[in-house]
Enzyme design. Structure first.
Site, PDB file in Angstrom:
ATOM      1  N   SER A  59      56.776  28.261  30.137  1.00  0.00           N
ATOM      2  CA  SER A  59      55.616  27.933  30.964  1.00  0.00           C
ATOM      3  C   SER A  59      54.353  28.187  30.161  1.00  0.00           C
ATOM      4  O   SER A  59      54.288  29.130  29.363  1.00  0.00           O
ATOM      5  CB  SER A  59      55.586  28.778  32.232  1.00  0.00           C
ATOM      6  OG  SER A  59      54.362  28.594  32.929  1.00  0.00           O
ATOM      7  N   TYR A 112      55.538  36.521  36.913  1.00  0.00           N
ATOM      8  CA  TYR A 112      56.042  35.245  36.396  1.00  0.00           C
ATOM      9  C   TYR A 112      55.576  35.023  34.960  1.00  0.00           C
ATOM     10  O   TYR A 112      56.367  34.645  34.086  1.00  0.00           O
ATOM     11  CB  TYR A 112      55.578  34.101  37.293  1.00  0.00           C
ATOM     12  CG  TYR A 112      56.097  32.746  36.861  1.00  0.00           C
ATOM     13  CD1 TYR A 112      57.409  32.376  37.147  1.00  0.00           C
ATOM     14  CD2 TYR A 112      55.293  31.847  36.181  1.00  0.00           C
ATOM     15  CE1 TYR A 112      57.895  31.144  36.758  1.00  0.00           C
ATOM     16  CE2 TYR A 112      55.771  30.616  35.786  1.00  0.00           C
ATOM     17  CZ  TYR A 112      57.068  30.263  36.075  1.00  0.00           C
ATOM     18  OH  TYR A 112      57.554  29.042  35.681  1.00  0.00           O
TER      19      TYR A 112
END
Length: 294
Positions: free
Chosen positions: A143, A157
């Site tokens: 990501s 995250y």
């Protein structure tokens, strides 16, 4: 279009969103595909059946990314069905969509995020590596949030996806001498059911890239297909200290970083869960900032 005739691909969380697009893309190139899922069995079976109707080969395997035994069993089932694994796409992931402040992150959410995004990817690659030979390809879905966190509430995250970058580095070093390449695609805002381009906070996300648009799951799938193909043989993430080697971390950017327009991140309520939170930030690279374990 790269061809994958005679190759077997295992895609974790391959039954929806980015994972489903990758599954369809590799199957369209001739790969035999195995997809894992933790939930949504009907969706996984429907995708596998669709591929089989189009003269492809596909199986769907129930395997929770937090379950080490289930991961090993899924790899063994793939090998038993297709004879080996040539391509692994570590796509399964989890993000807490309530986006809590750091002091409010529950321990069980932190543990689950790490278990799915890091431990699960590690264990899947470990199991696959025992069956993968020279010419093998491993692509980890990371990501952009690993390096660009533009909204609060994403600490756990972002941390887990930064760990995926480290995992990619280490795996590349371990498996490179065996002729196996290891790369990462670091997604940004992708139009999926978890982060729709017409959803709450979408304008803010678009404002964070110079093209003022979301990416599509198919665009991520094309990037993965390139890395999984023979043409991706020189794309290989090396240890940062190894100056003898060209380093690559595949971000394949159509959303390059640039001076940003100031757009406030609006509050929103998650459409599926009704969870109050903040807008998920936009990004500078293709992909989706969050995608659940499948």
């Amino acid at each position: 279009m790269p061809t994958f005739e005679g190759k077997t691909a295992l895609i974790t969380g391959g039954n929806r969103g980015i994972g489903a697009a990758i599954t369809r893309r590799l199957a369209a190139g001739g790969a035999r595909v195995a997809i894992t899922y933790a939930r949504n069995k009907d969706l996984a079976e429907a995708l596998a059946e669709q591929i089989r109707r189009e003269d492809g080969q596909a199986i769907a395997i129930a395997a929770d990314a937090t379950d080490a035994t289930a991961i090993t069993d899924a790899v063994d089932a793939t090998v038993a069905e297709f004879g080996g694994v040539d391509i692994l796409v570590n796509n399964a992931g989890y993000a807490d969509m309530s986006m809590p402040a750091l002091e409010d992150v529950p321990l069980e959410v932190l543990d689950h995020t790490i278990a799915v995004n890091v431990r699960g990817a590690f264990l899947t690659a470990q199991a696959v590596s025992r069956h993968m030979g020279a010419g093998g390809r491993i692509i980890n879905i990371g990501s952009c949030l690993a390096s660009h966190v533009l909204s609060p509430g994403l600490t756990s995250y972002a941390m887990s996806k930064a760990a995926v970058t480290g995992l990619t580095l280490g795996m590349a070093r371990d498996l490179g001498p065996r002729g196996i390449t290891v790369n990462q695609v670091a997604p940004g805002s992708i139009d999926t059911d978890m982060n729709p381009a017409d959803g709450p906070g979408a304008d803010y996300q678009r404002s964070q890239n110079v093209f003022n648009r979301y990416g599509t799951a198919d665009e991520i799938a094309h990037a993965v297909a390139y890395l999984a193909s023979p043409r991706g043989c020189l794309r290989h993430r090396r240890h940062a200290g190894d100056r003898r080697r060209i380093q690559h971390l595949t971000d394949i950017s159509f959303q390059p970083q640039a001076e940003r327009r100031e757009v406030a991140a609006p509050p929103f309520r998650h459409a599926r869960k009704g969870i109050p939170g903040r807008s998920v930030m936009g990004t500078t690279r293709p992909g989706g900032p969050v995608h659940p374990d499948e």
